[in-house]
Structure formats: C-alpha cells, structure tokens
Scaffold this motif. Structure first.
Motif, PDB file in Angstrom:
ATOM      1  N   LEU A 158      -8.110 -65.103  31.438  1.00 52.82           N
ATOM      2  CA  LEU A 158      -9.170 -64.747  32.372  1.00 52.82           C
ATOM      3  C   LEU A 158      -8.606 -63.779  33.405  1.00 52.82           C
ATOM      4  CD1 LEU A 158     -11.989 -65.238  33.792  1.00 52.82           C
ATOM      5  CD2 LEU A 158     -10.812 -67.027  35.093  1.00 52.82           C
ATOM      6  N   GLU A 159      -9.328 -62.678  33.680  1.00 57.38           N
ATOM      7  CA  GLU A 159      -8.964 -61.774  34.764  1.00 57.38           C
ATOM      8  C   GLU A 159      -9.614 -62.297  36.041  1.00 57.38           C
ATOM      9  OE1 GLU A 159      -6.969 -59.038  34.509  1.00 57.38           O
ATOM     10  OE2 GLU A 159      -6.602 -59.631  32.430  1.00 57.38           O
ATOM     11  N   LEU A 160      -8.796 -62.706  37.012  1.00 59.82           N
ATOM     12  CA  LEU A 160      -9.304 -63.361  38.212  1.00 59.82           C
ATOM     13  C   LEU A 160      -8.939 -62.543  39.460  1.00 59.82           C
ATOM     14  CD1 LEU A 160     -10.650 -65.826  39.519  1.00 59.82           C
ATOM     15  CD2 LEU A 160      -8.389 -66.902  39.586  1.00 59.82           C
ATOM     16  N   PRO A 161      -9.937 -61.966  40.156  1.00 59.37           N
ATOM     17  CA  PRO A 161      -9.646 -61.248  41.398  1.00 59.37           C
ATOM     18  C   PRO A 161      -9.426 -62.222  42.556  1.00 59.37           C
ATOM     19  CG  PRO A 161     -11.986 -61.155  40.918  1.00 59.37           C
ATOM     20  CD  PRO A 161     -11.346 -61.875  39.762  1.00 59.37           C
ATOM     21  N   ILE A 162      -8.386 -61.998  43.314  1.00 58.03           N
ATOM     22  CA  ILE A 162      -8.069 -62.837  44.467  1.00 58.03           C
ATOM     23  C   ILE A 162      -8.092 -61.972  45.719  1.00 58.03           C
ATOM     24  CG2 ILE A 162      -6.289 -64.250  45.575  1.00 58.03           C
ATOM     25  CD1 ILE A 162      -7.628 -65.632  43.229  1.00 58.03           C
ATOM     26  N   GLU A 163      -8.942 -62.357  46.703  1.00 62.15           N
ATOM     27  CA  GLU A 163      -9.042 -61.639  47.961  1.00 62.15           C
ATOM     28  C   GLU A 163      -8.753 -62.594  49.106  1.00 62.15           C
ATOM     29  OE1 GLU A 163     -13.001 -60.126  47.865  1.00 62.15           O
ATOM     30  OE2 GLU A 163     -12.437 -58.337  46.745  1.00 62.15           O
ATOM     31  N   ALA A 164      -8.071 -62.082  50.126  1.00 59.13           N
ATOM     32  CA  ALA A 164      -7.648 -62.944  51.223  1.00 59.13           C
ATOM     33  C   ALA A 164      -8.812 -63.431  52.063  1.00 59.13           C
ATOM     34  CB  ALA A 164      -6.647 -62.216  52.104  1.00 59.13           C
ATOM     35  N   ILE A 165      -9.846 -62.613  52.247  1.00 62.86           N
ATOM     36  CA  ILE A 165     -11.001 -63.041  53.033  1.00 62.86           C
ATOM     37  C   ILE A 165     -12.259 -62.803  52.223  1.00 62.86           C
ATOM     38  CG2 ILE A 165      -9.896 -62.651  55.256  1.00 62.86           C
ATOM     39  CD1 ILE A 165     -11.329 -60.041  55.492  1.00 62.86           C
ATOM     40  N   GLY A 166     -13.305 -63.485  52.620  1.00 60.65           N
ATOM     41  CA  GLY A 166     -14.506 -63.464  51.815  1.00 60.65           C
ATOM     42  C   GLY A 166     -15.235 -62.139  51.836  1.00 60.65           C
ATOM     43  N   ILE A 167     -16.120 -61.931  50.896  1.00 57.43           N
ATOM     44  CA  ILE A 167     -16.924 -60.708  50.811  1.00 57.43           C
ATOM     45  C   ILE A 167     -17.797 -60.580  52.060  1.00 57.43           C
ATOM     46  CG2 ILE A 167     -18.744 -59.570  49.499  1.00 57.43           C
ATOM     47  CD1 ILE A 167     -17.637 -60.933  47.025  1.00 57.43           C
ATOM     48  N   GLY A 168     -17.873 -59.360  52.592  1.00 59.09           N
ATOM     49  CA  GLY A 168     -18.712 -59.108  53.746  1.00 59.09           C
ATOM     50  C   GLY A 168     -17.992 -59.251  55.073  1.00 59.09           C
ATOM     51  N   GLU A 169     -16.772 -59.806  55.059  1.00 58.48           N
ATOM     52  CA  GLU A 169     -16.024 -59.919  56.290  1.00 58.48           C
ATOM     53  C   GLU A 169     -15.234 -58.638  56.532  1.00 58.48           C
ATOM     54  OE1 GLU A 169     -14.441 -63.915  57.344  1.00 58.48           O
ATOM     55  OE2 GLU A 169     -14.574 -64.223  55.197  1.00 58.48           O
ATOM     56  N   ASN A 170     -14.877 -58.418  57.777  1.00 59.76           N
ATOM     57  CA  ASN A 170     -14.160 -57.202  58.147  1.00 59.76           C
ATOM     58  C   ASN A 170     -12.671 -57.403  57.929  1.00 59.76           C
ATOM     59  OD1 ASN A 170     -13.091 -54.910  59.241  1.00 59.76           O
ATOM     60  ND2 ASN A 170     -14.217 -55.039  61.175  1.00 59.76           N
ATOM     61  N   LEU A 171     -12.169 -56.889  56.809  1.00 56.54           N
ATOM     62  CA  LEU A 171     -10.763 -57.061  56.478  1.00 56.54           C
ATOM     63  C   LEU A 171      -9.868 -56.361  57.489  1.00 56.54           C
ATOM     64  CD1 LEU A 171      -8.654 -58.089  54.443  1.00 56.54           C
ATOM     65  CD2 LEU A 171      -8.894 -55.933  53.231  1.00 56.54           C
ATOM     66  N   GLU A 172     -10.288 -55.163  57.939  1.00 58.99           N
ATOM     67  CA  GLU A 172      -9.432 -54.367  58.826  1.00 58.99           C
ATOM     68  C   GLU A 172      -9.141 -55.097  60.139  1.00 58.99           C
ATOM     69  OE1 GLU A 172      -7.819 -51.680  58.062  1.00 58.99           O
ATOM     70  OE2 GLU A 172      -8.707 -51.706  56.066  1.00 58.99           O
ATOM     71  N   SER A 173     -10.105 -55.856  60.628  1.00 54.47           N
ATOM     72  CA  SER A 173      -9.905 -56.517  61.920  1.00 54.47           C
ATOM     73  C   SER A 173      -8.818 -57.581  61.857  1.00 54.47           C
ATOM     74  CB  SER A 173     -11.210 -57.149  62.388  1.00 54.47           C
ATOM     75  OG  SER A 173     -11.568 -58.219  61.518  1.00 54.47           O
ATOM     76  N   GLY A 174      -8.530 -58.057  60.656  1.00 50.33           N
ATOM     77  CA  GLY A 174      -7.517 -59.095  60.547  1.00 50.33           C
ATOM     78  C   GLY A 174      -6.224 -58.616  59.955  1.00 50.33           C
ATOM     79  N   LYS A 175      -6.128 -57.352  59.579  1.00 49.12           N
ATOM     80  CA  LYS A 175      -4.934 -56.869  58.885  1.00 49.12           C
ATOM     81  C   LYS A 175      -3.770 -56.642  59.835  1.00 49.12           C
ATOM     82  CE  LYS A 175      -5.284 -54.617  54.444  1.00 49.12           C
ATOM     83  NZ  LYS A 175      -5.297 -53.345  53.720  1.00 49.12           N
ATOM     84  N   LEU A 176      -2.564 -56.809  59.298  1.00 50.08           N
ATOM     85  CA  LEU A 176      -1.369 -56.501  60.043  1.00 50.08           C
ATOM     86  C   LEU A 176      -1.003 -55.048  59.796  1.00 50.08           C
ATOM     87  CD1 LEU A 176      -1.251 -59.623  59.126  1.00 50.08           C
ATOM     88  CD2 LEU A 176       1.034 -59.529  60.075  1.00 50.08           C
ATOM     89  N   ILE A 177      -0.445 -54.396  60.833  1.00 43.43           N
ATOM     90  CA  ILE A 177      -0.097 -52.983  60.725  1.00 43.43           C
ATOM     91  C   ILE A 177       1.413 -52.835  60.756  1.00 43.43           C
ATOM     92  CG2 ILE A 177      -0.353 -50.704  61.783  1.00 43.43           C
ATOM     93  CD1 ILE A 177      -2.968 -51.754  63.029  1.00 43.43           C
ATOM     94  N   LEU A 178       1.947 -52.203  59.735  1.00 43.93           N
ATOM     95  CA  LEU A 178       3.384 -52.001  59.625  1.00 43.93           C
ATOM     96  C   LEU A 178       3.702 -50.536  59.928  1.00 43.93           C
ATOM     97  CD1 LEU A 178       6.184 -53.096  58.809  1.00 43.93           C
ATOM     98  CD2 LEU A 178       5.636 -52.426  56.459  1.00 43.93           C
ATOM     99  N   LYS A 179       4.558 -50.309  60.944  1.00 39.07           N
ATOM    100  CA  LYS A 179       4.960 -48.961  61.309  1.00 39.07           C
ATOM    101  C   LYS A 179       6.481 -48.900  61.370  1.00 39.07           C
ATOM    102  CE  LYS A 179       0.817 -48.028  64.076  1.00 39.07           C
ATOM    103  NZ  LYS A 179       0.308 -47.681  65.439  1.00 39.07           N
TER     104      LYS A 179
END
Length: 414
Positions: free
Chosen positions: A333-354
């Motif tokens: 089975l091909e299973l997609p795994i996403e850290a947060i649910g559909i419709g949520e703002n992923l960018e607001s919770g992402k960590l930024i690496l510089k």
C-alpha cells in the motif's frame, strides 16, 4: 520446488527456514487406484514435459485404508523421510462414500493422523487429498445398505463431500480427480475412464487423474503439454481441457482450506492525536506469522501493529503473511504521511533552518532524533535559536508539541 529461504523471524524466536531444492518431490499414499497404470510415473512424465524436474515415490498396497497406512512400516518410513513438496493421500475407494457417521468414525481420524505425521516430518510439506471417482454403475455391494451408493452420481457426490471435509479439517488441498471424471463422462461418454471392472481406471482415466494433479499442484493448465501416455492426441487434449476446467475454473473449491484467508488490502486508521501515528489491521486468519515493513527501516511482527513514522512522505507499506506449509501472501500500500492535517497552515508551525541555526517556534516539548529513531537532543525550554553545527551531516527528524498537537519535520544537514 524451491521455497522461500528465510522469510522472517518471530520475536518469540521461531525462525521460518524453508528448504531449497532443485526438484519437486511427491509421495503418493494410497492403493490400487494409485498403482494401476502407475499414476505416480504418469504424473512425473506429464510434469517433466512442462520442463519441471520431478521425483515421485509411493506406498500403495492393494485395498489399503488410511487406518492401515497409519501402522504400515513402509508408509511411515517414507513419510518420515520428510523433504516432500507434496504428499498425496488416497483412501480406499469405497469408504469415503459410506454414510456420514461411518466416515466420521472410520476415515476422518486416520486422515488427520496421517496429515499430522506428514507435518511432523516436514512442516513445509503440502497434503493433497486425492478425491477418487464413483464406480461406473454405483456400488452394488453396498447399495442395499445406503441408497446414494446405488448410482454413480450418488457415490460420486458422497466422495466429493467427504474429501472436501478432510481438506477443511486438515487445512489441506484436494485434487478433484473424481469431479474431473464426472465432467468428462457427462461431456463425452465415448471416452471410457473405467477398466472392465467398472471401478479401476483405464489408461485414459489415469491420464485424466494425472492432469488433475498437475493443475491442482501447480495452479496452471496442463493443456498443451506434450506427454500423452500413449493416448491419441485428440483424446489427450480433451482430457487436459477437462482437468484444467474442473480445477482452475473452481480453484477456491479445492485449495481454499490450504490458502490464507487474508484481506487483499491493508486496513489502517490514523491516530486521533498524532497524524504521524497509524494503527494497522492485519485482517488475516489461518496464518503462522505476519511481517510488516514500513519503509523507514523499521519492521513489525504483530498482527495489528501501531507505528509512528519519523518524518513526512509517501511510504510503501508491505504486509507479508506466512501461511501454513511455508506459503506466503504479499500485499503493498502507498501511504502518504503528513505531519498536520489537511487544511491547516503548515508554514505557521514549520521550523526554519539557516546555515545550521534552527529558528524554533513556540513549543511545549522539542527533540531531535536520528533516522534510526534515537533521541539526540530534547528540551522543554525554548531557546528561540538552536545551533546545529555540532551535529554531523545527515538526516534528522525534529519532533515538537504545541497546543496539544504533535509536529514532525525532516531536515538534511549537509
């Protein structure tokens, strides 16, 4: 027949090791319905014409019953050799057609005993019950005591019922020779499958039986095979067709007790609190073991495992079921795994690496794991910026919690 060489090992320590061999080895246990016209050798030559290398042996004293075979030294010695791919069991020609209560007492216990001896000698061996045929004009000697035996049809259907019951009771296969005979007889009665005693097989009857064994054991048609056992080509072709249609058109009737009863899909439910966590359902019975590969370098031997994926992505989930006698069933089975649910703002919770400096969002818990899942760093105090330069190059998984939600992010440090 080459079998799977070391599929997997159970946590309890049971290792599934199967034998590798260059030949298919078949032992026939029966009586005159087996040795007349040399059924084992007919089967061997038919199979060889398909390019398969086959060894056969037999223990088939005239008139023998299953009960007699359970104490026969030759039969027991041949079984105990093990290393058989198939062992064929054929009961005395009349006994499985007798009244159900009599068969229950006089046949079934000894079928089970022989099957147990076969698998004590070699757990990978497949038991095949050899369903024989009714006598051409019924069993006159027993007709007065049990009316179904007065006709060919009545006797044949009693044999069918009893052999299918033996297969069900012992998780075994059935080679439905008797039903192939029935189909041949009803389609072309000019081909005489019985010898002059109306009981034992003619050469055509033995050839049809051999073709039935071929289709049953290999689950492929015998049609087109060059070996004809001296029968004219037209008749041989017809008998091949009859065997194939009897077995392969209704394969579930003859091997359903042997094959796994597993789902053709992988069922799962996402965890309500953590979308990276998945609860899987094996949906499988009649198995000796189950193995899961989550494609993230982790595995499970549980029937219904719960697994937390270390990072986002599309994972190929593989479920391998090991069935009785070393068979397998593989489902993916091909299973997609996403850290947060559909419709949520992923960018607001992402960590930024510089440049090896990590800008941290608000969190109540934060940790860094390597790709093997080992925790290398964790904190509940937010330093806002985190220097990752001490970490060697590689892939890492960041995990943090905020407002009751779990977040996961994979980073690659060059």
């Amino acid at each position: 027949m080459k079998k799977i060489a070391l599929l997997f090992q159970l946590i309890l320590g049971t290792t599934f090791i199967s034998k590798a061999q260059d030949t298919i080895r078949v032992l026939f246990i029966g009586n005159s319905y087996t040795y007349v016209n040399d059924l084992p050798n007919t089967f061997r030559q038919l199979t060889a014409s398909a390019g398969k290398v086959v060894e056969v042996d037999n223990s088939a004293p005239g008139g023998y019953t299953f009960q007699q075979h359970t104490t026969n030294s030759t039969t027991l010695s041949k079984i105990s050799q093990g290393n058989w791919d198939f062992v064929v069991l054929q009961e005395q020609s009349q006994m499985p057609s007798f009244p159900p209560g009599q068969v229950q007492n006089d046949v079934f216990p000894y079928a089970q005993q022989l099957d147990q001896l076969i698998h004590q000698a070699d757990s990978c061996t497949k038991t095949v019950f050899y369903m024989t045929w009714g006598r051409k004009y019924g069993d006159a000697s027993n007709c007065g005591n049990y009316s179904p035996l007065c006709t060919y049809e009545g006797m044949q259907m009693r044999l069918r019922t009893s052999y299918l019951q033996m297969a069900q009771d012992n998780n075994a296969m059935v080679a439905p020779a008797g039903m192939a005979w029935r189909s041949s007889w009803y389609n072309d009665s000019t081909i005489n499958l019985w010898s002059s005693d109306f009981s034992h097989p003619s050469l055509e009857g033995t050839y049809l039986t051999a073709c039935t064994f071929y289709s049953t054991m290999f689950r492929e048609p015998s049609s087109g095979l060059s070996y004809t056992a001296g029968i004219n080509a037209t008749t041989a072709s017809f008998l091949q067709y009859i065997a194939d249609s009897t077995v392969l058109d209704s394969l579930g009737n003859w091997i359903s007790y042997f094959d796994p009863n597993s789902d053709t899909s992988i069922s799962y439910v996402l965890d309500a609190g953590n979308p990276m966590t998945v609860h899987f359902n094996g949906n499988t019975t009649n198995t000796q073991a189950i193995y899961w590969d989550f494609e993230d370098e982790t595995f499970s031997y549980e029937l219904n495992p719960t697994h937390t994926f270390p990072y986002e992505g599309v994972f190929t989930i593989t479920k391998v079921v090991q069935t009785p006698y070393c068979g397998t069933d593989t489902i993916t089975l091909e299973l997609p795994i996403e850290a947060i649910g559909i419709g949520e703002n992923l960018e607001s919770g992402k960590l930024i690496l510089k440049e090896h400096v990590l800008e941290l969002p608000s969190f109540t818990r934060f940790e860094i794991n390597n790709i093997q899942g080992q925790t290398l760093y964790k904190t509940e105090t937010n330093p806002k910026l985190l220097d990752l330069s001490p970490f060697p190059p590689g892939i890492y998984v960041l995990n943090w919690q905020n407002s009751g939600r779990f977040y996961h992010q994979k980073i690659n440090l060059d």
